[in-house]
Design an enzyme around this catalytic site. Sequence first.
Site, PDB file in Angstrom:
ATOM      1  N   GLU A  27      22.585 115.482   9.063  1.00 37.55           N
ATOM      2  CA  GLU A  27      21.644 114.965   8.067  1.00 37.55           C
ATOM      3  C   GLU A  27      20.521 115.963   7.792  1.00 37.55           C
ATOM      4  O   GLU A  27      20.128 116.171   6.645  1.00 37.55           O
ATOM      5  CB  GLU A  27      21.078 113.617   8.508  1.00 37.55           C
ATOM      6  N   TYR A 110      15.029 107.919   5.181  1.00 42.07           N
ATOM      7  CA  TYR A 110      16.440 108.201   4.930  1.00 42.07           C
ATOM      8  C   TYR A 110      17.162 108.615   6.210  1.00 42.07           C
ATOM      9  O   TYR A 110      18.228 108.091   6.540  1.00 42.07           O
ATOM     10  CB  TYR A 110      16.640 109.294   3.866  1.00 42.07           C
ATOM     11  N   ASP A 128      19.184 108.708  -0.513  1.00 42.59           N
ATOM     12  CA  ASP A 128      19.029 110.140  -0.764  1.00 42.59           C
ATOM     13  C   ASP A 128      19.097 110.341  -2.268  1.00 42.59           C
ATOM     14  O   ASP A 128      19.147 109.370  -3.038  1.00 42.59           O
ATOM     15  CB  ASP A 128      20.074 110.958   0.002  1.00 42.59           C
TER      16      ASP A 128
END
Length: 193
Positions: A27, A110, A128
């Site tokens: 991520e 997020y 996102d």
Amino acid sequence: LLRWYRRHGRDLPWRRTRDPYHILVSEVMMQQTQVDRVVPKYHEWLAKYPSLEALARARQDEVVQTWYPLGYNVRPRRLHSIAREAVERYGGRLPDDEATLRGFKGIGAYTAGAVLSFAFGKRAAILDTNVARVLHRVFVGGGEIGSHAMQRHLWQLSRTLLPHRHVFDFNQALMDLGALVCTARKPKCLLCP
């Protein structure tokens, strides 16, 4: 959406693990970086730093050098800091609750949602750029997507739409739909599920 994802979803290495650290690495690497640049670096990074403990033991300058050429060098420094804090405070593990995850510098809404959803299988929303674009086009249609009010609205939509089952696939499907079909410049609306 889930049927479409089963047929068209991208086969990415971080989708084959539920290791919270591996998910976190992917991520952070994916922030403002294209998938094709991330995949080889993801493998290299995990070969060198296979755990939070291994990353925490490394020197910061070495960590930054390993990150090259992904850019945005604050990201490896934050990962390093997260690893050290996780080792010191949580026995080398990432916590599985949003408030604690968001307490780490460098883990925002997020990233916390992604780790909770993809690593821990929890019902956690994500938003996102790709997901925001999909939700905006499907449910809103107008207004400035980047405004604070719109972002709050899109987060609420993301939370509301989350199914109670198949959360991992649902969130991955939303991201892939935005990356592959509901693209920024040339959306393929006729292919949209």
